[in-house]
Design an enzyme around this catalytic site. Structure first.
Site, PDB file in Angstrom:
ATOM      1  CE  LYS A   1      -4.340   1.152   2.332  1.00 57.92           C
ATOM      2  NZ  LYS A   1      -5.036   1.012   3.610  1.00 57.92           N
TER       3      LYS A   1
HETATM    4  C1  E4P Z   1      -8.281   2.172   3.440  1.00 59.95           C
HETATM    5  O1  E4P Z   1      -7.542   1.317   2.991  1.00 59.95           O
HETATM    6  C2  E4P Z   1      -8.132   2.803   4.740  1.00 59.95           C
HETATM    7  O2  E4P Z   1      -7.485   1.885   5.589  1.00 59.95           O
HETATM    8  C3  E4P Z   1      -9.433   3.132   5.408  1.00 59.95           C
HETATM    9  O3  E4P Z   1     -10.542   2.707   4.649  1.00 59.95           O
HETATM   10  C4  E4P Z   1      -9.537   4.511   5.944  1.00 59.95           C
HETATM   11  O4  E4P Z   1     -10.778   4.642   6.580  1.00 59.95           O
HETATM   12  P1  E4P Z   1     -11.103   5.788   7.641  1.00 59.95           P
HETATM   13  O5  E4P Z   1     -11.351   7.076   6.887  1.00 59.95           O
HETATM   14  O6  E4P Z   1     -12.337   5.322   8.337  1.00 59.95           O
HETATM   15  O7  E4P Z   1      -9.900   5.903   8.547  1.00 59.95           O
END
Ligand code: E4P
Length: 216
Positions: free
Chosen positions: A87
């Site tokens: 990522k």
């Molecule tokens: C995506 O890969 C992120 O880990 C995640 O969806 C972020 O979500 P949040 O805005 O609830 O922190």
């Protein structure tokens, strides 16, 4: 549409996996910290533990923000387990690194995407997944689902192979709306997934069927 769970909590991952509907997992540094996973060795072991629960892609996020650092960290993460997807944040060096990973057969998830322009760059660089954060857009009075629809439309026109992974999902209707506009994947906590199960008419109907069965 694929379902990923967005958590580093092993019990929640097991619970979703036991439902038989789970296709993968996404994590991020905040989610790892929430589970109290500290220290490089523990973090790496935790990713492997997740891979051993789920049969699917598991996103592990790099911390480095410079090209060399992202490449070094990403290659180490990728070597941990065949299910690992690296990522990478949507920054200039991140795009360069995604191109490098793509050219070397390493799967990537381009994260922290908030515009169609960013999503086009991620696809051009060869990202496996692009992660638009819809809940965080909704938080600032911008329709996050509209962005999913816009990206899905553009990718469709040019036949980009990058999959649209709707992230930052806050509730069950986000999942349904993302399905309507053609998201390839949704990633969310366990609660919105379980929320899809519920309908009061189902509960009332089941109660009546069981009561009638007892009378029979
Ligand atoms: C995506 O890969 C992120 O880990 C995640 O969806 C972020 O979500 P949040 O805005 O609830 O922190």
């Amino acid at each position: 549409m694929k379902f990923f769970i967005d958590t580093a909590n092993l019990n929640e991952i097991k619970e979703a996996n036991d439902l038989g509907i789970l296709d993968g997992v996404t994590t991020n540094p905040s989610l790892m910290a929430k589970e109290g996973i500290k220290g490089q060795d523990n973090i790496l072991k935790h990713y492997v533990d997740i891979c051993n629960i789920v049969d699917g892609d598991v996103s592990a996020e790099v911390i480095a923000t410079d090209y060399e650092g992202i490449v070094k960290e990403g290659e180490a993460l990728s070597a941990l387990h065949p299910q690992i997807v690296v990522k990478v944040p949507m920054i200039k060096d991140g795009i360069k690194a995604i191109r490098h990973f793509s050219d070397n057969g390493i799967k990537t998830n381009c994260t922290l995407v908030f515009s169609a322009g960013q999503a086009i760059l991620a696809a051009k660089a060869g990202a496996t997944y692009v992660s638009p954060f819809i809940g965080r857009l909704d938080d600032v009075s911008t329709d996050g689902v509209d962005l999913i629809a816009q990206i899905a439309h553009i990718y469709n026109i040019y036949d980009f192979k990058t999959e649209v992974l709707a992230a930052s999902i806050r509730h069950s209707m986000h999942i349904v709306k993302c399905a309507e506009v053609g998201a390839d994947v949704v990633t969310c906590p366990l609660k919105p997934i379980l929320g899809l199960l519920s309908h009061p008419l189902t509960d009332i109907g089941l109660e009546k069927f069981l009561a009638d069965h007892k009378k029979a």
